[in-house]
Design a protein around this motif. Structure first.
Motif, PDB file in Angstrom:
ATOM      1  N   ILE A   6      24.145 -31.048  -1.596  1.00 46.19           N
ATOM      2  CA  ILE A   6      25.191 -30.433  -0.797  1.00 46.19           C
ATOM      3  C   ILE A   6      24.499 -29.596   0.265  1.00 46.19           C
ATOM      4  CG2 ILE A   6      27.132 -28.834  -0.789  1.00 46.19           C
ATOM      5  CD1 ILE A   6      27.582 -29.600  -3.734  1.00 46.19           C
ATOM      6  N   GLU A   7      24.870 -29.828   1.521  1.00 44.61           N
ATOM      7  CA  GLU A   7      24.255 -29.084   2.613  1.00 44.61           C
ATOM      8  C   GLU A   7      24.770 -27.648   2.612  1.00 44.61           C
ATOM      9  OE1 GLU A   7      24.090 -29.114   7.463  1.00 44.61           O
ATOM     10  OE2 GLU A   7      24.607 -30.948   6.421  1.00 44.61           O
ATOM     11  N   MET A   8      23.844 -26.708   2.604  1.00 43.45           N
ATOM     12  CA  MET A   8      24.187 -25.286   2.623  1.00 43.45           C
ATOM     13  C   MET A   8      24.477 -24.864   4.053  1.00 43.45           C
ATOM     14  SD  MET A   8      24.448 -22.694   0.675  1.00 43.45           S
ATOM     15  CE  MET A   8      24.288 -20.951   0.559  1.00 43.45           C
ATOM     16  N   LYS A   9      25.595 -24.207   4.241  1.00 44.48           N
ATOM     17  CA  LYS A   9      25.959 -23.690   5.567  1.00 44.48           C
ATOM     18  C   LYS A   9      25.245 -22.365   5.795  1.00 44.48           C
ATOM     19  CE  LYS A   9      29.507 -26.540   6.469  1.00 44.48           C
ATOM     20  NZ  LYS A   9      29.413 -27.557   7.453  1.00 44.48           N
ATOM     21  N   SER A  10      24.918 -22.096   7.033  1.00 44.70           N
ATOM     22  CA  SER A  10      24.290 -20.819   7.368  1.00 44.70           C
ATOM     23  C   SER A  10      25.335 -19.712   7.263  1.00 44.70           C
ATOM     24  CB  SER A  10      23.718 -20.851   8.787  1.00 44.70           C
ATOM     25  OG  SER A  10      24.768 -20.853   9.740  1.00 44.70           O
ATOM     26  N   ALA A  11      24.874 -18.483   7.158  1.00 45.07           N
ATOM     27  CA  ALA A  11      25.785 -17.331   7.089  1.00 45.07           C
ATOM     28  C   ALA A  11      26.660 -17.291   8.342  1.00 45.07           C
ATOM     29  CB  ALA A  11      24.999 -16.031   6.936  1.00 45.07           C
ATOM     30  N   LYS A  12      26.096 -17.667   9.472  1.00 44.02           N
ATOM     31  CA  LYS A  12      26.856 -17.664  10.730  1.00 44.02           C
ATOM     32  C   LYS A  12      27.979 -18.709  10.687  1.00 44.02           C
ATOM     33  CE  LYS A  12      26.281 -17.659  15.707  1.00 44.02           C
ATOM     34  NZ  LYS A  12      25.333 -17.664  16.818  1.00 44.02           N
ATOM     35  N   GLU A  13      27.688 -19.903  10.172  1.00 42.28           N
ATOM     36  CA  GLU A  13      28.700 -20.955  10.070  1.00 42.28           C
ATOM     37  C   GLU A  13      29.811 -20.563   9.101  1.00 42.28           C
ATOM     38  OE1 GLU A  13      26.444 -25.143  10.784  1.00 42.28           O
ATOM     39  OE2 GLU A  13      25.792 -23.988   9.041  1.00 42.28           O
ATOM     40  N   VAL A  14      29.435 -19.978   7.971  1.00 43.82           N
ATOM     41  CA  VAL A  14      30.432 -19.527   6.998  1.00 43.82           C
ATOM     42  C   VAL A  14      31.298 -18.445   7.627  1.00 43.82           C
ATOM     43  CG1 VAL A  14      30.770 -18.347   4.776  1.00 43.82           C
ATOM     44  CG2 VAL A  14      29.038 -20.142   4.985  1.00 43.82           C
ATOM     45  N   GLY A  15      30.676 -17.518   8.331  1.00 42.49           N
ATOM     46  CA  GLY A  15      31.411 -16.443   8.990  1.00 42.49           C
ATOM     47  C   GLY A  15      32.388 -16.947  10.026  1.00 42.49           C
ATOM     48  N   GLN A  16      31.965 -17.941  10.802  1.00 40.87           N
ATOM     49  CA  GLN A  16      32.852 -18.520  11.815  1.00 40.87           C
ATOM     50  C   GLN A  16      34.064 -19.176  11.157  1.00 40.87           C
ATOM     51  OE1 GLN A  16      30.075 -21.063  13.869  1.00 40.87           O
ATOM     52  NE2 GLN A  16      29.587 -19.500  15.389  1.00 40.87           N
ATOM     53  N   ASN A  45      30.937  -8.119   8.239  1.00 39.52           N
ATOM     54  CA  ASN A  45      29.568  -8.611   8.044  1.00 39.52           C
ATOM     55  C   ASN A  45      29.553 -10.129   7.866  1.00 39.52           C
ATOM     56  OD1 ASN A  45      28.220  -6.178   8.301  1.00 39.52           O
ATOM     57  ND2 ASN A  45      28.378  -5.707   6.122  1.00 39.52           N
ATOM     58  N   TRP A  46      30.518 -10.666   7.117  1.00 46.56           N
ATOM     59  CA  TRP A  46      30.583 -12.115   6.921  1.00 46.56           C
ATOM     60  C   TRP A  46      30.887 -12.807   8.242  1.00 46.56           C
ATOM     61  CZ3 TRP A  46      34.661 -11.590   2.498  1.00 46.56           C
ATOM     62  CH2 TRP A  46      34.075 -10.977   1.392  1.00 46.56           C
ATOM     63  N   GLU A  47      31.906 -12.310   8.956  1.00 44.63           N
ATOM     64  CA  GLU A  47      32.314 -12.944  10.206  1.00 44.63           C
ATOM     65  C   GLU A  47      31.214 -12.917  11.261  1.00 44.63           C
ATOM     66  OE1 GLU A  47      37.168 -12.396  10.046  1.00 44.63           O
ATOM     67  OE2 GLU A  47      36.053 -11.393  11.626  1.00 44.63           O
ATOM     68  N   ASN A  48      30.343 -11.940  11.184  1.00 45.09           N
ATOM     69  CA  ASN A  48      29.244 -11.827  12.141  1.00 45.09           C
ATOM     70  C   ASN A  48      27.945 -12.458  11.628  1.00 45.09           C
ATOM     71  OD1 ASN A  48      30.350 -10.345  14.507  1.00 45.09           O
ATOM     72  ND2 ASN A  48      30.935  -8.910  12.899  1.00 45.09           N
ATOM     73  N   GLY A  49      28.022 -13.134  10.489  1.00 40.39           N
ATOM     74  CA  GLY A  49      26.871 -13.862   9.956  1.00 40.39           C
ATOM     75  C   GLY A  49      25.768 -12.993   9.404  1.00 40.39           C
ATOM     76  N   ARG A  50      26.083 -11.753   9.044  1.00 44.28           N
ATOM     77  CA  ARG A  50      25.053 -10.852   8.505  1.00 44.28           C
ATOM     78  C   ARG A  50      24.728 -11.160   7.047  1.00 44.28           C
ATOM     79  NH1 ARG A  50      28.410  -6.965  11.151  1.00 44.28           N
ATOM     80  NH2 ARG A  50      27.611  -6.600  13.241  1.00 44.28           N
ATOM     81  N   ASN A  51      25.727 -11.636   6.309  1.00 39.52           N
ATOM     82  CA  ASN A  51      25.511 -12.035   4.922  1.00 39.52           C
ATOM     83  C   ASN A  51      26.651 -12.935   4.457  1.00 39.52           C
ATOM     84  OD1 ASN A  51      27.607 -10.174   4.325  1.00 39.52           O
ATOM     85  ND2 ASN A  51      26.129  -8.550   3.953  1.00 39.52           N
ATOM     86  N   TYR A  52      26.522 -13.451   3.242  1.00 39.03           N
ATOM     87  CA  TYR A  52      27.511 -14.362   2.664  1.00 39.03           C
ATOM     88  C   TYR A  52      28.477 -13.605   1.759  1.00 39.03           C
ATOM     89  CZ  TYR A  52      24.486 -18.383   3.751  1.00 39.03           C
ATOM     90  OH  TYR A  52      23.734 -19.343   4.378  1.00 39.03           O
ATOM     91  N   PRO A  53      29.703 -14.108   1.634  1.00 38.66           N
ATOM     92  CA  PRO A  53      30.600 -13.550   0.616  1.00 38.66           C
ATOM     93  C   PRO A  53      30.137 -13.994  -0.770  1.00 38.66           C
ATOM     94  CG  PRO A  53      31.703 -15.308   1.836  1.00 38.66           C
ATOM     95  CD  PRO A  53      30.360 -15.103   2.461  1.00 38.66           C
ATOM     96  N   LYS A  54      30.653 -13.364  -1.800  1.00 38.08           N
ATOM     97  CA  LYS A  54      30.349 -13.779  -3.168  1.00 38.08           C
ATOM     98  C   LYS A  54      30.856 -15.208  -3.364  1.00 38.08           C
ATOM     99  CE  LYS A  54      30.684  -9.184  -5.109  1.00 38.08           C
ATOM    100  NZ  LYS A  54      31.390  -8.306  -6.030  1.00 38.08           N
ATOM    101  N   ASP A  55      30.176 -15.947  -4.212  1.00 42.27           N
ATOM    102  CA  ASP A  55      30.539 -17.342  -4.465  1.00 42.27           C
ATOM    103  C   ASP A  55      32.001 -17.523  -4.838  1.00 42.27           C
ATOM    104  OD1 ASP A  55      27.965 -18.106  -3.922  1.00 42.27           O
ATOM    105  OD2 ASP A  55      27.378 -18.287  -6.018  1.00 42.27           O
ATOM    106  N   CYS A  56      32.527 -16.630  -5.649  1.00 50.55           N
ATOM    107  CA  CYS A  56      33.898 -16.797  -6.110  1.00 50.55           C
ATOM    108  C   CYS A  56      34.890 -16.755  -4.951  1.00 50.55           C
ATOM    109  CB  CYS A  56      34.264 -15.757  -7.162  1.00 50.55           C
ATOM    110  SG  CYS A  56      34.214 -14.053  -6.567  1.00 50.55           S
ATOM    111  N   LEU A  57      34.582 -16.049  -3.888  1.00 51.60           N
ATOM    112  CA  LEU A  57      35.475 -15.985  -2.729  1.00 51.60           C
ATOM    113  C   LEU A  57      35.413 -17.258  -1.889  1.00 51.60           C
ATOM    114  CD1 LEU A  57      35.006 -12.308  -1.528  1.00 51.60           C
ATOM    115  CD2 LEU A  57      36.963 -13.288  -2.703  1.00 51.60           C
ATOM    116  N   LEU A  58      34.347 -17.998  -2.015  1.00 56.92           N
ATOM    117  CA  LEU A  58      34.213 -19.232  -1.250  1.00 56.92           C
ATOM    118  C   LEU A  58      35.063 -20.355  -1.834  1.00 56.92           C
ATOM    119  CD1 LEU A  58      30.366 -19.252  -0.577  1.00 56.92           C
ATOM    120  CD2 LEU A  58      32.196 -18.628   1.011  1.00 56.92           C
TER     121      LEU A  58
END
Length: 64
Positions: A6-16, A45-58
């Motif tokens: 599974i391709e991991m998305k970057s923090a920036k992509e997840v935030g977007q 922080n998530w929306e700006n790609g600084r870090n990822y949310p917890k897995d459960c929120l994804l």
């Protein structure tokens, strides 16, 4: 799924993606953060790609 990757998305992509969902629901960061039970600071922080949310929120989405 053995042998599949599974391709991991970057923090920036997840935030977007999170930001697009929030805007699509016409919610402010304050209102959206309340719905997903987190802080405005964490959401920013998530929306700006600084870090990822917890897995459960994804894997869960806020109820309508």
């Amino acid at each position: 799924m053995k042998g599949e990757f599974i391709e991991m998305k970057s923090a920036k992509e997840v935030g977007q993606t999170i930001k697009l969902i929030r805007i699509g629901k016409k919610l402010s960061q304050k209102d959206f953060s309340k719905k997903i039970e987190t802080t405005v600071s964490a959401l920013s922080n998530w929306e700006n790609g600084r870090n990822y949310p917890k897995d459960c929120l994804l894997y869960t989405s806020p109820s309508p």
